[in-house]
Design a protein around this motif. Structure first.
Motif, PDB file in Angstrom:
ATOM      1  N   TRP A  46       0.813  -1.219   0.000  1.00  0.00           N
ATOM      2  CA  TRP A  46       0.000   0.000   0.000  1.00  0.00           C
ATOM      3  C   TRP A  46       0.845   1.266   0.000  1.00  0.00           C
ATOM      4  N   THR A  47       2.142   1.142  -0.244  1.00  0.00           N
ATOM      5  CA  THR A  47       3.002   2.324  -0.257  1.00  0.00           C
ATOM      6  C   THR A  47       3.636   2.495  -1.631  1.00  0.00           C
ATOM      7  N   SER A  48       4.265   3.636  -1.828  1.00  0.00           N
ATOM      8  CA  SER A  48       4.953   3.892  -3.093  1.00  0.00           C
ATOM      9  C   SER A  48       6.263   3.114  -3.183  1.00  0.00           C
ATOM     10  N   HIS A  49       6.595   2.338  -2.143  1.00  0.00           N
ATOM     11  CA  HIS A  49       7.763   1.454  -2.204  1.00  0.00           C
ATOM     12  C   HIS A  49       7.458   0.184  -2.981  1.00  0.00           C
ATOM     13  N   ASN A  50       6.187  -0.092  -3.200  1.00  0.00           N
ATOM     14  CA  ASN A  50       5.810  -1.314  -3.908  1.00  0.00           C
ATOM     15  C   ASN A  50       6.431  -1.331  -5.304  1.00  0.00           C
ATOM     16  N   SER A  51       7.044  -2.445  -5.657  1.00  0.00           N
ATOM     17  CA  SER A  51       7.690  -2.661  -6.956  1.00  0.00           C
ATOM     18  C   SER A  51       8.907  -1.766  -7.175  1.00  0.00           C
ATOM     19  N   GLN A  52       9.501  -1.278  -6.095  1.00  0.00           N
ATOM     20  CA  GLN A  52      10.682  -0.422  -6.193  1.00  0.00           C
ATOM     21  C   GLN A  52      11.951  -1.097  -5.674  1.00  0.00           C
ATOM     22  N   HIS A  53      11.802  -2.210  -4.964  1.00  0.00           N
ATOM     23  CA  HIS A  53      12.933  -2.894  -4.343  1.00  0.00           C
ATOM     24  C   HIS A  53      13.134  -4.254  -4.999  1.00  0.00           C
ATOM     25  N   LEU A  54      14.189  -4.959  -4.612  1.00  0.00           N
ATOM     26  CA  LEU A  54      14.462  -6.262  -5.225  1.00  0.00           C
ATOM     27  C   LEU A  54      13.341  -7.264  -4.971  1.00  0.00           C
ATOM     28  N   MET A  55      12.808  -7.261  -3.767  1.00  0.00           N
ATOM     29  CA  MET A  55      11.775  -8.228  -3.397  1.00  0.00           C
ATOM     30  C   MET A  55      10.579  -7.497  -2.804  1.00  0.00           C
ATOM     31  N   ASP A  56       9.402  -8.010  -3.118  1.00  0.00           N
ATOM     32  CA  ASP A  56       8.162  -7.517  -2.537  1.00  0.00           C
ATOM     33  C   ASP A  56       7.160  -8.665  -2.610  1.00  0.00           C
ATOM     34  N   PRO A  57       5.971  -8.504  -2.058  1.00  0.00           N
ATOM     35  CA  PRO A  57       5.016  -9.609  -2.100  1.00  0.00           C
ATOM     36  C   PRO A  57       4.722 -10.116  -3.513  1.00  0.00           C
ATOM     37  N   TYR A  58       4.826  -9.254  -4.512  1.00  0.00           N
ATOM     38  CA  TYR A  58       4.536  -9.678  -5.881  1.00  0.00           C
ATOM     39  C   TYR A  58       5.655 -10.528  -6.484  1.00  0.00           C
ATOM     40  N   SER A  59       6.772 -10.667  -5.773  1.00  0.00           N
ATOM     41  CA  SER A  59       7.812 -11.590  -6.229  1.00  0.00           C
ATOM     42  C   SER A  59       7.254 -13.006  -6.323  1.00  0.00           C
ATOM     43  N   LEU A  60       6.335 -13.345  -5.405  1.00  0.00           N
ATOM     44  CA  LEU A  60       5.684 -14.660  -5.468  1.00  0.00           C
ATOM     45  C   LEU A  60       4.941 -14.852  -6.784  1.00  0.00           C
ATOM     46  N   ALA A 163      -1.379 -18.362  -0.829  1.00  0.00           N
ATOM     47  CA  ALA A 163      -0.522 -17.546   0.038  1.00  0.00           C
ATOM     48  C   ALA A 163      -0.675 -16.063  -0.282  1.00  0.00           C
ATOM     49  N   SER A 164      -0.726 -15.722  -1.560  1.00  0.00           N
ATOM     50  CA  SER A 164      -0.865 -14.314  -1.954  1.00  0.00           C
ATOM     51  C   SER A 164      -2.227 -13.759  -1.559  1.00  0.00           C
ATOM     52  N   ARG A 169      -4.205 -10.154  -0.275  1.00  0.00           N
ATOM     53  CA  ARG A 169      -5.510 -10.080  -0.945  1.00  0.00           C
ATOM     54  C   ARG A 169      -5.369  -9.806  -2.443  1.00  0.00           C
ATOM     55  N   ASP A 170      -4.337 -10.345  -3.026  1.00  0.00           N
ATOM     56  CA  ASP A 170      -4.099 -10.218  -4.457  1.00  0.00           C
ATOM     57  C   ASP A 170      -3.358 -11.465  -4.904  1.00  0.00           C
ATOM     58  N   SER A 171      -3.369 -11.734  -6.184  1.00  0.00           N
ATOM     59  CA  SER A 171      -2.684 -12.909  -6.720  1.00  0.00           C
ATOM     60  C   SER A 171      -2.569 -12.760  -8.224  1.00  0.00           C
ATOM     61  N   LEU A 172      -1.877 -13.693  -8.841  1.00  0.00           N
ATOM     62  CA  LEU A 172      -1.744 -13.674 -10.292  1.00  0.00           C
ATOM     63  C   LEU A 172      -3.112 -13.739 -10.963  1.00  0.00           C
TER      64      LEU A 172
END
Length: 194
Positions: A46-60, A163-164, A169-172
């Protein structure tokens, strides 16, 4: 002397990653977190850090890309196509996706139809990490195919989806649904996780 198939595949994977990185740089993507946070990961979507670092929940999700695409290609091509060709094809698809999702049109689409209201695109290093996650998922699926067939890959995809959903509350699957045919009830449910 002739290069081994493993070396050729490795060069192909590196070449695809390099081309993807070049195109993302030409699109004006930042190399690292725009805010300047040097942490290698960010777990808050929920922050602007999402998709800005090497790993995040969407790495799954990107790990899941590798498994899911391998299952699809395995079912479609079977033994007619080499596993290295399948790997290179999946890597190319992932690279094209990383470029596509960082175009202004797709960034706007994400912001309009999904819970990614603060999504401003990926950093280049996040995209490279996503690419590596996809390739890793594919390699695990290929390595386990003789022992488990497609079933381990199908199980991993299912577990990553669950798991996602529980974690963010999101997934592929939900991402695909919300990008293609946004459903307000899903967005409301997702937003309740803030």
């Amino acid at each position: 002397s002739l290069q081994s198939p493993i070396a050729k595949t490795s060069y192909g994977l590196a070449g695809i990653a390099a081309l993807m990185t070049f195109v993302l740089a030409m699109l004006g993507r930042v190399w690292w977190c725009q805010i300047g946070d040097l942490s290698p990961w960010s777990w808050d979507i929920w922050t602007s850090h999402n998709s800005q670092h090497l790993m995040d929940p969407y790495s799954l999700s990107h790990l899941e890309h590798g498994f899911a695409l391998w299952v699809i290609f395995h079912l479609l091509a079977g033994k007619k196509v080499s596993q290295s060709s399948i790997l290179i094809t999946i890597a190319a698809i992932e690279a094209v996706w990383e470029i596509t999702e960082n175009t202004p049109w797709m960034i706007q689409r994400y912001r309009e139809t999904t819970i990614s209201l603060d999504y401003f695109g990926d950093s280049i290093l996040n995209s490279v990490s996503d690419y590596v996650m996809c390739v890793t998922g594919t390699l695990i699926a290929i390595a386990s195919r003789h022992r488990f067939g497609i079933w381990l890959a199908v199980l991993v995809v299912t577990l990553l989806e669950i798991a996602s959903l529980v974690w963010i509350r999101d997934s592929l699957a939900l991402n695909i649904i919300m990008l293609a045919f946004p459903i307000e009830a899903i967005r409301v449910w997702q937003s309740a996780g803030k």
